[in-house]
Design an enzyme around this catalytic site. Structure first.
Site, PDB file in Angstrom:
ATOM      1  N   TYR A 123       0.578  13.880   1.002  1.00 32.35           N
ATOM      2  CA  TYR A 123       0.131  14.521   2.234  1.00 32.35           C
ATOM      3  C   TYR A 123       0.308  16.043   2.129  1.00 32.35           C
ATOM      4  O   TYR A 123       0.621  16.717   3.101  1.00 32.35           O
ATOM      5  CB  TYR A 123       0.861  13.925   3.455  1.00 32.35           C
ATOM      6  CG  TYR A 123       0.770  12.410   3.469  1.00 32.35           C
ATOM      7  CD1 TYR A 123      -0.421  11.784   3.822  1.00 32.35           C
ATOM      8  CD2 TYR A 123       1.838  11.613   3.063  1.00 32.35           C
ATOM      9  CE1 TYR A 123      -0.529  10.401   3.800  1.00 32.35           C
ATOM     10  CE2 TYR A 123       1.736  10.228   3.035  1.00 32.35           C
ATOM     11  CZ  TYR A 123       0.550   9.631   3.398  1.00 32.35           C
ATOM     12  OH  TYR A 123       0.430   8.263   3.365  1.00 32.35           O
ATOM     13  N   ARG A 179       3.240   7.693  -0.226  1.00 32.80           N
ATOM     14  CA  ARG A 179       4.255   8.738  -0.314  1.00 32.80           C
ATOM     15  C   ARG A 179       5.337   8.435  -1.364  1.00 32.80           C
ATOM     16  O   ARG A 179       5.738   9.307  -2.123  1.00 32.80           O
ATOM     17  CB  ARG A 179       4.930   8.866   1.052  1.00 32.80           C
ATOM     18  CG  ARG A 179       5.930  10.006   1.149  1.00 32.80           C
ATOM     19  CD  ARG A 179       6.734   9.883   2.455  1.00 32.80           C
ATOM     20  NE  ARG A 179       5.908   9.737   3.621  1.00 32.80           N
ATOM     21  CZ  ARG A 179       5.375  10.744   4.309  1.00 32.80           C
ATOM     22  NH1 ARG A 179       5.636  11.983   3.959  1.00 32.80           N
ATOM     23  NH2 ARG A 179       4.624  10.524   5.371  1.00 32.80           N
ATOM     24  N   TYR A 189       4.393  18.030  11.436  1.00 34.94           N
ATOM     25  CA  TYR A 189       5.420  17.038  11.783  1.00 34.94           C
ATOM     26  C   TYR A 189       6.807  17.643  11.892  1.00 34.94           C
ATOM     27  O   TYR A 189       7.785  16.898  11.904  1.00 34.94           O
ATOM     28  CB  TYR A 189       5.515  15.950  10.698  1.00 34.94           C
ATOM     29  CG  TYR A 189       4.245  15.341  10.230  1.00 34.94           C
ATOM     30  CD1 TYR A 189       3.351  14.762  11.135  1.00 34.94           C
ATOM     31  CD2 TYR A 189       3.945  15.279   8.874  1.00 34.94           C
ATOM     32  CE1 TYR A 189       2.192  14.172  10.684  1.00 34.94           C
ATOM     33  CE2 TYR A 189       2.779  14.689   8.423  1.00 34.94           C
ATOM     34  CZ  TYR A 189       1.915  14.137   9.331  1.00 34.94           C
ATOM     35  OH  TYR A 189       0.769  13.538   8.885  1.00 34.94           O
ATOM     36  N   CYS A 198      -2.132  33.767  10.179  1.00 30.42           N
ATOM     37  CA  CYS A 198      -1.947  34.374  11.502  1.00 30.42           C
ATOM     38  C   CYS A 198      -1.581  33.312  12.521  1.00 30.42           C
ATOM     39  O   CYS A 198      -2.337  33.057  13.467  1.00 30.42           O
ATOM     40  CB  CYS A 198      -3.223  35.095  11.922  1.00 30.42           C
ATOM     41  SG  CYS A 198      -3.581  36.444  10.827  1.00 30.42           S
ATOM     42  N   GLU A 199      -0.481  32.638  12.318  1.00 31.88           N
ATOM     43  CA  GLU A 199       0.022  31.616  13.230  1.00 31.88           C
ATOM     44  C   GLU A 199       1.539  31.683  13.157  1.00 31.88           C
ATOM     45  O   GLU A 199       2.101  31.668  12.056  1.00 31.88           O
ATOM     46  CB  GLU A 199      -0.379  30.201  12.752  1.00 31.88           C
ATOM     47  CG  GLU A 199      -1.850  29.926  12.693  1.00 31.88           C
ATOM     48  CD  GLU A 199      -2.461  29.601  14.040  1.00 31.88           C
ATOM     49  OE1 GLU A 199      -1.741  29.187  14.951  1.00 31.88           O
ATOM     50  OE2 GLU A 199      -3.683  29.805  14.172  1.00 31.88           O
ATOM     51  N   GLU A 255       0.835  -1.212   0.000  1.00 32.37           N
ATOM     52  CA  GLU A 255       0.000   0.000   0.000  1.00 32.37           C
ATOM     53  C   GLU A 255       0.866   1.257   0.000  1.00 32.37           C
ATOM     54  O   GLU A 255       0.771   2.100   0.908  1.00 32.37           O
ATOM     55  CB  GLU A 255      -0.895   0.020   1.257  1.00 32.37           C
ATOM     56  CG  GLU A 255      -1.855  -1.154   1.386  1.00 32.37           C
ATOM     57  CD  GLU A 255      -2.548  -1.176   2.753  1.00 32.37           C
ATOM     58  OE1 GLU A 255      -2.176  -0.408   3.648  1.00 32.37           O
ATOM     59  OE2 GLU A 255      -3.477  -1.977   2.913  1.00 32.37           O
TER      60      GLU A 255
END
Ligand SMILES: Cc1ncc(COP(=O)(O)O)c(C=O)c1O
Length: 421
Positions: free
Chosen positions: A380, A284, A325, A351-352, A281
């Site tokens: 991802y 990535r 991550y 705004c972070e 499977e």
């Protein structure tokens, strides 16, 4: 040209200093479609899929591309056309798989919290196998199977208590995580499942994590499944396949990563020993290196003291991995320049404070409007995009045969508010 066994070579290369995708200069695509946007190389996806398929040719195997890595329809269709099957992780991914042309027998259904509605959907369709996560889920599947007068093909997702040695948020094989059935419970649960009239136990499954670059945990997980399959045989239960999950890592920093041949070398001895067909499977490793996120500089900000920020029009709403991550992605100016080099944090417009794509990066000082590419953004990436700050999701473009096609248009504000009263 794009061989999986040369991990640094992807569909993205420079032509006279300008980054291009399979020969098409990225500024040309950005001018036509606008930024931020994802650009995919069909040739890279194809060659990476084919490399895995070829590496496992000596053993009966089926590749079920993990849609969770990227399920944009055109990408799913491309993989189907190459002979891939699908691994779906939700009812939504099953629907997308069908719309991409996969037939139910080409779909395995995995997922740690499948709802009754999702199980009913999968069983009514007749997906190839449901990878069951718990004793309770087996009972629920059995009940649906019996109510329909059918035996549902299931595999037991085993939690082999193996550390994938990847980032803790994408390591799924330890018994302290929520995934799968504990190793020492599998045998008794399998015996129970085999006695259920609504179930047909056809396989064992494990997926110990993602972005695995030392393949030993994958080998150990495969060996654990082989041992279990033998114990089940001793109990009179014969299965058809071992599903070895995904997990093969890629190079995000340009240093060598395991190749498709390394992957096969890690899994094939156990697979052969088992005498069973295998399912893979990968997600990535197929699509990760096949895309870049292209973005424009909206500001270059210099703090007194010399700290520099290059502010892009893409951030955590387009690519979450660095924030989620602490993942590293190479970030490069699309057009090489001879301006003096700077060291800067590359940040998004949200705004972070965590909205940082890369810290302390060195490149020629950019100007507002210049393009940057965040490399290896195919897995991802777009699937995790969000509308935070009411930002519309970026378009996705596929380059194939020297032409680019919009495979997902930019979301509009109308799309965004369409669901609201
Ligand atoms: C069950 C399962 N299979 C396959 C994959 C794909 O993994 P990867 O993208 O690392 O190959 C995942 C992703 O974590 C998964 O949870």
């Amino acid at each position: 040209m794009y061989t999986f066994d040369s991990p640094n070579v992807t569909g993205f290369h420079r032509i006279d200093g300008t980054l291009a995708c399979d020969g098409v200069p990225l500024p040309e695509i950005a001018a036509a479609v606008g930024t931020p946007l994802y650009v995919y190389s069909a040739a890279t996806i194809a060659s990476r899929y084919q490399a895995v398929d070829a590496a496992f040719a000596a053993h009966p195997h089926a590749i079920h591309y993990a849609l969770k890595a990227n399920s944009t329809l055109a990408i799913a269709r491309l993989l189907r056309s190459l002979g891939s099957n699908a691994d779906a992780n939700s009812g939504g991914e099953i629907e997308v798989a069908l719309r991409a042309g996969f037939t139910p027998p080409q779909i395995v259904f995995t997922g740690v919290g499948k709802t009754i509605a999702e199980l009913e959907q999968a069983i009514a369709l007749g997906v190839s196998t449901i990878n069951a996560e718990s004793d309770g889920e087996l009972d629920r599947i059995d009940a649906i199977g019996r109510a329909r007068g059918t035996r549902v093909r299931v595999a037991l997702r085993v939690n082999p208590d193996i550390d994938a040695r990847s980032h803790q948020h994408i390591s799924t094989g330890l018994k302290t995580t929520k995934f799968g059935i504990a190793l020492d419970e599998v045998r008794s649960i399998a015996r129970k499942a085999a006695a259920h009239h609504g179930l047909e136990l056809v396989g064992l499954h494990s997926h110990v994590g993602s972005q695995i670059t030392d393949l030993t945990p994958l080998t150990r997980a495969a060996e654990a499944l082989v041992t279990l399959s033998r114990e089940l045989r001793d109990d009179g239960i014969t299965i058809e396949h071992l599903d070895l999950g995904g997990g093969l890592g890629i190079s995000y920093d340009g240093t060598p990563a395991p190749t498709a041949s390394d992957y096969a070398a890690a899994l094939l001895p156990a697979a052969k020993h088992s005498g069973l067909a295998i399912i893979l499977e990968p997600g990535r490793s197929i699509v990760g290196p096949a895309a870049v996120l292209v973005s424009s500089v909206v500001d270059v900000k210099e703090r007194p003291g010399g700290m520099l920020f290059v502010i892009l029009d893409a951030g955590m709403t387009e690519l979450m991995r660095p924030m989620l991550y602490n993942a590293f992605h190479r970030i490069e100016p699309v057009v090489a320049s001879s301006a003096p080099e700077i060291v800067a944090d590359v940040v998004g417009p949200l705004c972070e404070t965590s909205d940082t794509l890369g810290r302390d990066r060195r490149f020629a000082r950019p100007r507002v409007g210049d393009l940057f590419a965040v490399l290896d953004a195919g897995a991802y990436g777009a699937v995790m995009a969000s509308n935070y700050n009411r930002r519309t999701m970026p378009p996705e473009v596929m380059v194939e045969g020297g032409r680019h096609t919009v495979i997902r248009r930019r979301q509009t504000i109308d799309d965004l508010v369409a669901l609201e009263a």
